[in-house]
Design a protein around this motif. Structure first.
Motif, PDB file in Angstrom:
ATOM      1  N   LEU A 128      98.059  11.830  93.201  1.00 38.20           N
ATOM      2  CA  LEU A 128      97.492  11.500  93.844  1.00 38.20           C
ATOM      3  C   LEU A 128      97.786   9.810  93.139  1.00 38.20           C
ATOM      4  O   LEU A 128      97.013   9.354  92.570  1.00 38.20           O
ATOM      5  CB  LEU A 128      95.716  11.499  94.143  1.00 38.20           C
ATOM      6  N   PRO A 184      92.733   9.461  89.307  1.00 40.54           N
ATOM      7  CA  PRO A 184      93.511   9.904  87.474  1.00 40.54           C
ATOM      8  C   PRO A 184      94.383  10.886  87.978  1.00 40.54           C
ATOM      9  O   PRO A 184      94.441  11.267  86.992  1.00 40.54           O
ATOM     10  CB  PRO A 184      91.825   9.867  87.017  1.00 40.54           C
ATOM     11  N   MET A 185      94.329  11.811  88.966  1.00 40.06           N
ATOM     12  CA  MET A 185      94.973  12.832  89.675  1.00 40.06           C
ATOM     13  C   MET A 185      96.282  12.881  89.047  1.00 40.06           C
ATOM     14  O   MET A 185      97.459  12.000  89.890  1.00 40.06           O
ATOM     15  CB  MET A 185      94.564  13.202  90.800  1.00 40.06           C
ATOM     16  N   PRO A 186      97.067  13.284  87.828  1.00 42.48           N
ATOM     17  CA  PRO A 186      98.399  13.029  87.405  1.00 42.48           C
ATOM     18  C   PRO A 186      99.437  14.110  88.418  1.00 42.48           C
ATOM     19  O   PRO A 186      98.870  15.292  89.160  1.00 42.48           O
ATOM     20  CB  PRO A 186      98.657  13.312  85.801  1.00 42.48           C
ATOM     21  N   SER A 187     100.797  14.187  88.487  1.00 42.96           N
ATOM     22  CA  SER A 187     101.369  15.114  88.397  1.00 42.96           C
ATOM     23  C   SER A 187     101.738  16.516  87.943  1.00 42.96           C
ATOM     24  O   SER A 187     101.843  15.642  86.640  1.00 42.96           O
ATOM     25  CB  SER A 187     102.735  14.693  89.315  1.00 42.96           C
ATOM     26  N   PHE A 188     101.780  17.650  88.178  1.00 42.05           N
ATOM     27  CA  PHE A 188     101.987  18.457  87.707  1.00 42.05           C
ATOM     28  C   PHE A 188     103.297  18.686  87.282  1.00 42.05           C
ATOM     29  O   PHE A 188     103.499  19.988  86.792  1.00 42.05           O
ATOM     30  CB  PHE A 188     100.708  19.803  86.932  1.00 42.05           C
TER      31      PHE A 188
END
Lengths: 529, 234, 242
Positions: free
Chosen positions: A216, A220-224
């Motif tokens: 996002l 703080p939501m990262p890409s995995f």
């Protein structure tokens, strides 16, 4: 000469192509038309210049998107990239559930929505600079959910350390949860993964698949994506999906209190309350909202869902109440500073580029609490006390659990609460906080001596019931709390004996009538022959 | 005959405009804190102590024994000619013991960097880019290394790991000037191949803000020692 | 038409009547009313077929034959009779079960949605309505007030679907609905906004309304401006005092 001629023809042929390219900046939308719609519909939240600073922005959490940053959460494009026109179109059309962003597809035509998208794209120069076509994250062949897939997803959840923010059981209560902010510095909480109807970008496995791969932007939501392939993405998505109920709970306004034979245990972990136990029935779900009725209002409540079930025996009635909270709070607990470990102001009155304009926030927490509300006295007819803690004429009876302490009180309005003497407190209860969830049992005798202040329970009668919750990490004291509306609790009466007597009698009577009719008809037929 | 004439002209132009590295000098010096070192309590680590340790010195201001300031960025402005930006150099940005290394990283415009995780736990590298493509990628222990997208715009970018918020932060400087360096642990720096001239030098430090100095590079090497003072709060 | 036996015609008429009552009448009829009308239809039909002996034979004949049966009839006919003979008493038995089982339906209360405002609010006019010079400005000011205060319940689209709307058991008013503000005078809105839910008369269940008493939080000017905004945004005109 021939080359000059062919060049000339080439130019003539190419001209229309150039002409076509001109309005391409807005996709298929028209910027001017979009501005007209934006200025009427969007400006109050997203602001005149698209900076997310309209009048509504002050009290909403999450705040309206600041389009000038060019960071968009719900995309199908890889991490850090701009959204496609269709991504923006989808958000405008379907809204973001749980936020102030509504679905506009019932008000704005498809062309209107495309026009607004075109206009939104003028707020950030990042869109104009995006000249190459955007890649889109492809969702590969679906791996349907299965116990094996969910188990593999659970292992990934551990291995990739999703729990650091989302918590061991996915309730958004991980160790890093309370320190997070978005790119603008506003506090942001990790999603509680057990209530998928609050997922902004959709609560199904394919939506989760997209989110964990794209991340996002601006949060703080990262890409995995570098640690996942199609298979792993599905496993993780299936696991996350499995943390929420299969279907969104429907609201039933009546809590049916179930008759039990034995004692009512106060420990929520008792097998009595688990599936298969006497009190193992499904809980009722109720939405909770901010107290926005009386001054001082609360616009950003933590508790938005509450789950309740009830049982009674010949003496007592008990409630098992559960709700989610990313933090356990007691009066005086230090609050985490958004931004993590405390950073010193190195040079006292000198200093850093920190924004000091924000008002000083409290540094300690207050108690987490729950109250169950009943009318003190069952009023005549349909009358009820005012649903927010009673009114001048009719008071409510509150059963309070406040960070482990039990109390009873009466209230004639949100700021007119009278505590009952502690030695007279008749409610009993226990329970506590575990992995982002509170589970509390409260029980009392059906009848009490104080018929003026204590609600009395009668089998077969509807009693009004409401709930209030407080999160001590969210400044919820005084008038600030989550509230519910009035609902009902019904102590289910035993099935009357008539139910077992009349239906068979009716059956036999009708059958007898049929047989007599047939007998008479056959007799008359015979006599005719 | 013709060829040699051209060579002579080219040589003359180089001499006149001073663009040849042969005549360039270097600028070196030390960045120091202009007031007494403030007392700094160590940061208490509240998660992943087995990797991050129990206590940590803040990255915000690292001083040597004689008040030299590490991680100050020094850039010479307005240099024309001189050396080229090296975009092919391999640049590594490492996460180790819950710390970004280096704390201040100069990235030539157009370059990409390798992001490395040497810890047995997951970090997320999150860049607060406004002009460049922002990055926010989870890097579990199983993903030792990945390559960033190209940094295409000049920009100062804050970097942090949200999981270890407050412990792990860093700064990227995407620059189109080859005359940008970061001071070392003792506050020293050295910028080479500067064509002669008088230039503005900008010094930036995260806790101390920006300061501008002047330096003149003649035929030889120039020295620039700077005392940074904290800025008054607005 | 003539080829359809009378019993078939009667059946078709009966079913058509039922479907018409069920789906064509608007607003929908309660099932008890439909039951009453259908009983009437049944009685009429029976009367009609009983008047002439020929009709009665045509109608009742097949029924009598089905009930009585025939000695040399097929197994299928026998089986269907058994099924019907059991299904009918089962149906009545089930009805009896349903009516004897205690109902857990919560008490439903009738409430007056638009009660008459108190006399001090009758005849009031919006002081900003005639100020054509500053109209757009005042509408914008009203919009600001709406989006700072009202949006949480009444929604960004003014459709009563704000983020807190689900939590209230009287849903917030939908201003885009043609039966709300377009049917009311501005003075009515001013009353409801000023005094809030708690200011409603008892027949309008004030205890259920989440509407705050805005006179405690907004100035009189602000309340009139927000009303101006509601009409402007939805495109409705307020009802005027006749």
């Amino acid at each position: 000469m021939r080359t000059i001629l062919s060049l000339f023809f080439f130019l003539i042929l190419a001209l229309p192509a150039f002409a076509d390219e001109k309005p391409a900046s807005g996709g298929s939308g028209n910027v001017e038309a979009g501005k007209v719609i934006y200025d009427k519909r969007c400006i109050f939240c997203h602001g005149k210049e698209g900076a997310g600073d309209g009048p509504a922005s002050e009290r909403f959490s999450p705040k309206p998107r600041d389009f000038t940053m060019g960071l968009f959460k719900y995309r199908t494009t890889p991490n850090g990239m701009m959204p496609t026109d269709d991504d923006l179109f989808k958000v405008v059309s379907h809204g973001l559930p749980g936020t102030g962003m509504p679905a506009w597809d019932d008000v704005l035509s498809e062309q209107d929505r495309r026009d607004v998208v075109a206009y939104i794209k003028t707020f950030s120069e990042r869109f104009a600079k995006q000249t190459e076509p955007l890649p889109v994250v492809a969702i590969g062949a679906e791996i349907p959910s299965s116990p094996e897939s969910i188990e593999k997803g659970r292992e990934l959840f551990q291995k990739l350390e999703c729990f650091k923010c989302h918590g061991n059981e996915g309730r958004g209560n991980g160790p890093s949860a309370l320190t997070l902010t978005d790119d603008k510095g506003d506090p942001i909480l990790p999603r509680n993964l057990t209530l998928n109807w609050h997922f902004r970008g959709g609560g199904e496995a394919k939506d989760i698949y997209m989110r964990i791969n794209t991340g996002l932007n601006g949060t703080p939501m990262p890409s995995f994506t570098d640690s996942l392939d199609n298979e792993k993405s599905w496993h993780l998505a299936n696991y996350v999906r499995s943390l929420s109920p299969a279907t969104r709970p429907a609201m039933d306004v009546v809590i049916k209190s179930k008759k039990v034979t034995g004692a009512i245990p106060t420990d929520p972990a008792d097998p009595f309350w688990q599936a298969g136990g006497e009190g193992g029935q499904d809980a009722n779900w109720f939405p909770m909202v901010g107290q926005v009725v009386r001054h001082e209002r609360h616009f950003t409540p933590t508790v938005r869902d509450i789950f309740v079930k009830s049982v009674f025996n010949q003496d007592e009635i008990g409630f098992l109440i559960s709700w989610n909270d990313p933090s356990e709070s007691k009066e005086g607990d230090p609050l985490p500073t958004p931004g993590g470990a405390v950073e010193e102001d190195l040079f006292g009155s000198f200093g850093q580029e920190e924004d000091s304009s924000k008002a000083a926030a409290p540094t300690t927490a207050s108690d987490d609490a729950i109250s169950v509300q009943f009318p003190s006295v069952k009023p005549e007819g349909f009358k009820k006390p005012f649903f927010v803690r009673g009114d001048d004429k009719l008071s409510v009876n509150l059963w309070n659990w406040t960070a482990g302490k039990l109390s009873e009180s009466n209230s004639n309005g949100i700021d007119k609460e009278t505590m009952q003497a502690q030695e007279g407190v008749a409610i009993q209860g226990a329970g506590g906080y575990k992995e982002g969830q509170y589970q509390i049992v409260l029980k009392r005798s059906l009848l009490s001596d104080d018929k003026v202040n204590d609600t009395q329970f009668e089998v077969g009668k509807f009693t009004s019931i409401a709930f209030q919750a407080r999160d001590g990490h969210n400044g919820e004291t005084g008038t600030k709390m989550s509230i519910s509306h009035w609902y009902f609790v019904l102590l289910e009466p035993e099935t009357p004996k008539e139910v077992f007597i009349y239906p068979p009698l009716v059956f036999l009577a009708v059958l007898g009538f049929e047989l007599i009719l047939r007998w008479r008809l056959r007799k008359s037929n015979d006599s005719k022959k | 005959m013709k060829k040699s004439l051209v060579l002579v002209v080219v040589w003359a132009i180089i001499v006149v405009f001073g663009a040849s590295p042969v005549f360039a000098g270097s600028v070196s010096g030390t960045i120091k804190l202009g007031i007494a070192a403030p007392s700094m309590a160590p940061i208490k680590v509240d998660k992943d102590q087995e990797v991050c340790g129990k206590e940590r010195v803040s990255d915000k201001l690292i001083l040597s024994g004689d008040n030299g300031i590490a991680n100050a960025m020094i850039t010479i402005k307005g240099v024309t000619g001189g050396k080229k930006l090296d975009t092919a150099k391999k640049i590594e940005f490492v996460q180790e013991k819950c710390q970004f290394k280096p704390h201040v990283l100069v990235i030539p415009k157009g370059a990409e960097i390798d992001i490395v995780n040497n810890d047995p736990i997951t970090h997320n590298i999150h860049t607060f880019a406004r002009k460049n493509q922002s990055i926010n990628k989870a890097q579990p222990a199983s993903l030792k290394r990945f390559t960033s997208p190209k940094f295409t715009e000049v920009e100062q970018i804050k970097v942090q790991c949200d999981i270890h918020r407050g412990l792990m932060s860093a700064w990227f400087f995407v620059t189109d000037s080859p005359y940008t360096v970061v001071s070392d642990a003792s506050g020293k720096f050295n910028i080479t191949d500067v064509p002669p001239g008088t230039y503005e030098v900008e010094i930036w430090h995260e806790a101390l803000g920006k300061q501008t100095e002047k330096v003149t590079v003649a035929a030889g090497d120039a020295t620039l020692n700077v005392s940074l003072m904290p800025q008054a709060k607005k | 038409m003539g080829r359809i036996p009378l019993i078939g015609k009667v059946g078709i008429i009966w079913v058509l009547m039922y479907l018409a009552l069920k789906f064509l009448v608007s607003p929908p009829l309660p099932s008890s009313v439909i039951f009453m009308y259908m009983s009437l239809v049944t009685v009429c039909v029976l009367l009609y077929v009983s008047v002439f002996q020929d009709d009665a034979d045509a109608f009742f004949g097949p029924i009598k034959r089905f009930i009585a049966g025939d000695d040399n009839e097929g197994g299928l006919r026998k089986l269907s009779r058994v099924v019907v003979f059991i299904a009918i008493p089962l149906f009545f038995g089930f009805r009896s079960y349903n009516s004897n089982m205690p109902s857990f339906e919560p008490p439903i209360q009738q409430r007056v949605i638009h009660p008459a405002p108190p006399t001090q609010f009758v005849g009031l006019y919006n002081p900003y309505r005639e100020d054509k010079e500053h109209f757009a400005e005042n509408v914008a000011a009203g919009g600001k007030i709406f989006f700072e205060n009202c949006v949480f319940c009444h929604g960004d689209k003014l459709d009563g679907n704000g983020i807190f709307a689900d939590g209230f058991n009287l849903r917030p008013a939908n201003f885009t609905d043609p039966t709300t503000i377009s049917m009311l005078q501005e003075a009515f809105l001013f009353w409801r906004i000023s005094k809030g839910g708690i200011g409603l008369p008892e027949e309008s269940t004030p205890w259920d309304s989440a509407m705050p008493r805005w006179e405690a939080m907004l100035s009189e000017e602000d309340r009139w401006k927000v009303i101006l905004f509601l009409y402007d945004y939805t495109g409705y005109a307020p009802r005027t005092w006749e």
